[in-house]
Design a protein around this motif. Structure first.
Motif, PDB file in Angstrom:
ATOM      1  N   THR A  24     -40.031 -66.324 -43.089  1.00  0.00           N
ATOM      2  CA  THR A  24     -41.544 -66.459 -43.328  1.00  0.00           C
ATOM      3  C   THR A  24     -41.685 -67.163 -44.597  1.00  0.00           C
ATOM      4  OG1 THR A  24     -41.553 -63.948 -42.792  1.00  0.00           O
ATOM      5  CG2 THR A  24     -43.274 -64.708 -44.266  1.00  0.00           C
ATOM      6  N   LEU A  25     -40.901 -67.291 -45.543  1.00  0.00           N
ATOM      7  CA  LEU A  25     -41.026 -68.237 -46.457  1.00  0.00           C
ATOM      8  C   LEU A  25     -40.908 -69.652 -46.274  1.00  0.00           C
ATOM      9  CD1 LEU A  25     -41.167 -68.672 -49.785  1.00  0.00           C
ATOM     10  CD2 LEU A  25     -38.893 -68.221 -49.977  1.00  0.00           C
ATOM     11  N   GLN A  26     -39.770 -69.814 -45.343  1.00  0.00           N
ATOM     12  CA  GLN A  26     -39.973 -71.269 -44.667  1.00  0.00           C
ATOM     13  C   GLN A  26     -40.894 -71.863 -44.103  1.00  0.00           C
ATOM     14  OE1 GLN A  26     -36.311 -71.683 -41.723  1.00  0.00           O
ATOM     15  NE2 GLN A  26     -37.821 -73.104 -40.869  1.00  0.00           N
ATOM     16  N   MET A  27     -41.237 -71.022 -43.188  1.00  0.00           N
ATOM     17  CA  MET A  27     -42.578 -71.324 -42.548  1.00  0.00           C
ATOM     18  C   MET A  27     -43.953 -71.450 -43.323  1.00  0.00           C
ATOM     19  SD  MET A  27     -41.725 -72.054 -39.493  1.00  0.00           S
ATOM     20  CE  MET A  27     -43.095 -72.764 -39.095  1.00  0.00           C
ATOM     21  N   GLU A  28     -44.153 -70.748 -44.416  1.00  0.00           N
ATOM     22  CA  GLU A  28     -45.045 -70.763 -45.530  1.00  0.00           C
ATOM     23  C   GLU A  28     -45.052 -72.314 -46.230  1.00  0.00           C
ATOM     24  OE1 GLU A  28     -47.367 -68.743 -44.586  1.00  0.00           O
ATOM     25  OE2 GLU A  28     -47.664 -67.630 -46.386  1.00  0.00           O
ATOM     26  N   GLU A  29     -43.862 -72.608 -46.614  1.00  0.00           N
ATOM     27  CA  GLU A  29     -43.516 -73.721 -47.292  1.00  0.00           C
ATOM     28  C   GLU A  29     -43.497 -75.221 -46.325  1.00  0.00           C
ATOM     29  OE1 GLU A  29     -42.428 -73.848 -51.009  1.00  0.00           O
ATOM     30  OE2 GLU A  29     -43.881 -72.202 -50.426  1.00  0.00           O
ATOM     31  N   MET A  30     -43.180 -74.764 -45.184  1.00  0.00           N
ATOM     32  CA  MET A  30     -43.032 -76.089 -44.207  1.00  0.00           C
ATOM     33  C   MET A  30     -44.697 -76.350 -43.935  1.00  0.00           C
ATOM     34  SD  MET A  30     -39.984 -75.679 -41.852  1.00  0.00           S
ATOM     35  CE  MET A  30     -38.182 -76.548 -42.461  1.00  0.00           C
ATOM     36  N   SER A  31     -45.289 -75.311 -43.857  1.00  0.00           N
ATOM     37  CA  SER A  31     -46.894 -75.548 -43.699  1.00  0.00           C
ATOM     38  C   SER A  31     -47.385 -76.404 -44.620  1.00  0.00           C
ATOM     39  CB  SER A  31     -47.604 -73.963 -43.564  1.00  0.00           C
ATOM     40  OG  SER A  31     -48.914 -74.400 -43.607  1.00  0.00           O
ATOM     41  N   ALA A  32     -47.043 -75.886 -46.112  1.00  0.00           N
ATOM     42  CA  ALA A  32     -47.504 -76.841 -47.202  1.00  0.00           C
ATOM     43  C   ALA A  32     -46.883 -78.038 -47.202  1.00  0.00           C
ATOM     44  CB  ALA A  32     -46.941 -75.925 -48.494  1.00  0.00           C
ATOM     45  N   ILE A  33     -45.651 -78.225 -46.664  1.00  0.00           N
ATOM     46  CA  ILE A  33     -45.015 -79.817 -46.537  1.00  0.00           C
ATOM     47  C   ILE A  33     -46.034 -80.533 -45.662  1.00  0.00           C
ATOM     48  CG2 ILE A  33     -43.146 -81.046 -46.082  1.00  0.00           C
ATOM     49  CD1 ILE A  33     -41.441 -78.546 -46.967  1.00  0.00           C
ATOM     50  N   ILE A  34     -46.183 -80.120 -44.458  1.00  0.00           N
ATOM     51  CA  ILE A  34     -46.892 -80.669 -43.371  1.00  0.00           C
ATOM     52  C   ILE A  34     -48.372 -81.008 -43.740  1.00  0.00           C
ATOM     53  CG2 ILE A  34     -47.460 -80.846 -41.042  1.00  0.00           C
ATOM     54  CD1 ILE A  34     -44.701 -79.393 -40.402  1.00  0.00           C
ATOM     55  N   LEU A  35     -49.011 -80.060 -43.928  1.00  0.00           N
ATOM     56  CA  LEU A  35     -50.206 -80.027 -44.127  1.00  0.00           C
ATOM     57  C   LEU A  35     -50.977 -80.504 -45.434  1.00  0.00           C
ATOM     58  CD1 LEU A  35     -51.546 -76.953 -41.987  1.00  0.00           C
ATOM     59  CD2 LEU A  35     -51.406 -79.440 -41.372  1.00  0.00           C
ATOM     60  N   GLN A  36     -50.146 -80.230 -46.545  1.00  0.00           N
ATOM     61  CA  GLN A  36     -50.649 -80.527 -47.869  1.00  0.00           C
ATOM     62  C   GLN A  36     -49.757 -81.488 -48.673  1.00  0.00           C
ATOM     63  OE1 GLN A  36     -52.000 -76.630 -49.776  1.00  0.00           O
ATOM     64  NE2 GLN A  36     -51.384 -75.718 -48.145  1.00  0.00           N
ATOM     65  N   GLY A  37     -48.671 -81.961 -47.933  1.00  0.00           N
ATOM     66  CA  GLY A  37     -48.112 -83.003 -48.483  1.00  0.00           C
ATOM     67  C   GLY A  37     -47.178 -82.475 -49.786  1.00  0.00           C
ATOM     68  N   LYS A  38     -46.782 -81.087 -49.759  1.00  0.00           N
ATOM     69  CA  LYS A  38     -46.076 -80.578 -50.737  1.00  0.00           C
ATOM     70  C   LYS A  38     -44.623 -81.246 -50.878  1.00  0.00           C
ATOM     71  CE  LYS A  38     -44.709 -76.160 -53.055  1.00  0.00           C
ATOM     72  NZ  LYS A  38     -44.744 -74.689 -52.766  1.00  0.00           N
ATOM     73  N   GLN A  39     -43.954 -81.301 -51.973  1.00  0.00           N
ATOM     74  CA  GLN A  39     -42.625 -81.555 -51.974  1.00  0.00           C
ATOM     75  C   GLN A  39     -41.715 -80.510 -52.176  1.00  0.00           C
ATOM     76  OE1 GLN A  39     -41.313 -84.936 -51.682  1.00  0.00           O
ATOM     77  NE2 GLN A  39     -43.584 -85.360 -51.086  1.00  0.00           N
ATOM     78  N   PRO A  40     -40.898 -80.159 -51.309  1.00  0.00           N
ATOM     79  CA  PRO A  40     -39.961 -79.247 -51.627  1.00  0.00           C
ATOM     80  C   PRO A  40     -38.854 -79.377 -52.954  1.00  0.00           C
ATOM     81  CG  PRO A  40     -39.212 -80.318 -49.707  1.00  0.00           C
ATOM     82  CD  PRO A  40     -40.401 -80.948 -50.035  1.00  0.00           C
ATOM     83  N   VAL A  41     -38.220 -78.434 -53.382  1.00  0.00           N
ATOM     84  CA  VAL A  41     -37.154 -78.753 -54.371  1.00  0.00           C
ATOM     85  C   VAL A  41     -35.970 -79.510 -53.867  1.00  0.00           C
ATOM     86  CG1 VAL A  41     -35.503 -77.627 -56.025  1.00  0.00           C
ATOM     87  CG2 VAL A  41     -37.722 -76.592 -55.469  1.00  0.00           C
TER      88      VAL A  41
END
Ligand code: NAD
Length: 370
Positions: free
Chosen positions: A319-336
């Motif tokens: 669940t957390l992975q998909m939340e974060e991957m959505s933010a990476i793909i759609l909002q350009g978030k940089q993961p740690v």
């Protein structure tokens, strides 16, 4: 000083709140979310695909909207379970038509390892972002081709490194970056389980590309890189095979590998399909240590450092992975810790070198940045 609270906020408070297991959820009210939602089609409706689909039910930023499967009865089951419209269902023959479907943003490839390469390239050519399970490919050459295809199609390529978002893991990385363990000297990664059914694809060289190393040893390898915080510069490896019937040529049962890192740290890892109760990371520095056990299983992850127990939230990894991957793909978030194709390519280069080291007995020099 970075507190645990600051750190957790960085990895998205709402995502964590969403994925906390029920016994903790009372304390965390759900946050309303009205941002972009990643609409995902899962390819490969097997055991891990089912786990991801279930976990995505709790996502706010990602939604399961489509499926790709060669088994019509599975498609029907998933359609009724997850309210998936007929127009978002494909088989492996019709899949390329997904390019004309504006209601799907990304394809999550969860098929056997050898199929990741053709499946990711097809998804990219259809103009869809791609999330691909680990190992990204069978070797670095294939991995590079997948990266090139996604670049050419201008879509993102992410790899299912769920531990890169896991709170205990990230807390150790935060402590290491803050210098709390001092100079890092040693990492040990033990990953294994006793494999069952002799007819499964994991024991078929054509579909698995290898044995335990491709499947489970990759966690120790990838873990050594994010725990130490550097990429290895050499590797040595040895294989042990006790059951030549179950583990045919090219399918490794047990591999031990050792790596050296530019800052002077060394890593010692064990990957096996012939032992249970192996899921442990240990990181040692001049000033302190950290250990995780279990370290990469579905959880709950448990850990401690020289300062005491790690008291991080227990999350549903997918669940957390998909939340974060959505933010990476759609909002350009940089993961740690990166989860892109380039990150996965580094693991494939080391895997290539481990198999080469097993064959030759040589110490192999690694240049992961090239
Ligand atoms: P599985 O056998 O349960 O599922 C594989 C699916 O692929 C099945 O639905 C099967 O029907 C389908 N498939 C399509 N074409 C196929 C073909 N030619 N031969 C065989 N199956 C075919 O396997 P799984 O455990 O779900 O693993 C799938 C992928 O997910 C693997 O790459 C594995 O490494 C990865 N995985 C990742 C994690 C994780 O924690 N990140 C955990 C388990 C598996």
């Amino acid at each position: 000083m970075n507190s645990r609270r600051d750190f957790l906020q960085k990895i998205t408070a709402s995502a964590i709140a969403l994925t906390i297991l029920p016994r903790y959820s009372m304390a965390m009210p759900e946050q309303p979310y009205d941002g972009p939602v990643l609409r995902v089609a899962i390819m490969g409706l097997g055991s891990y695909g089912s786990r991801v689909a279930e976990a995505m039910q709790s996502c706010k930023k990602a939604k399961l909207v489509g499926v790709i499967s060669g088994t019509p009865s599975k498609i029907k089951d998933w359609q009724s379970k997850y309210s998936i419209p007929e127009k978002n269902c494909y088989n492996y023959e019709t899949f390329d038509k997904i390019k004309d479907n504006p209601d799907i943003d990304a394809v999550y490839v969860i098929t056997p390892n050898a199929l990741h390469h053709p499946h990711v390239i097809r998804a990219a050519q259809a103009g869809k972002h791609v999330i691909c399970e680990k190992p990204m490919a069978l070797n670095a050459k294939e991995g590079q081709e997948m990266i090139n295809a996604c670049k050419k199609a201008n879509v993102k390529l992410l790899v299912g490194y769920r531990m890169h978002f896991e709170p205990h893991t990230l807390e150790i990385i935060r402590m290491r970056k803050a210098g709390e363990f001092g100079k890092i000297l040693f990492f040990q990664g033990l990953c294994g389980f006793k494999i069952g059914d002799p007819n499964q694809w994991r024991l078929n060289k054509q579909l698995a590309g290898g044995g335990s190393l491709m499947d489970i040893g990759i966690y120790a390898l990838n873990g050594s890189r994010y725990m130490i915080g550097e990429d290895p510069i050499w590797v040595t490896a040895q294989e042990t095979k006790t059951d030549h019937n179950l583990f045919k040529p090219g399918v490794d049962e047990t591999i031990q590998f050792q790596m050296g890192f530019p800052g002077g740290a060394v890593a010692s890892c064990l990957s096996t399909y012939n032992m249970n109760n192996l899921d442990r990371f240990f990181l040692n520095g001049e000033k302190g240590f950290a250990e995780l056990q279990p370290s990469t299983g579905y959880g709950p992850i448990k850990g401690r450092t020289n300062k005491g127990e790690l008291n991080q939230p227990i999350v549903v990894h997918q669940t957390l992975q998909m939340e974060e991957m959505s933010a990476i793909i759609l909002q350009g978030k940089q993961p740690v810790v990166p989860v892109d194709g380039e990150e996965a390519l580094k693991d494939l280069k080391v895997i290539d070198a481990i198999y080469e080291a097993v064959k030759s007995g040589n110490k192999i020099t690694l240049k992961l940045a090239e």
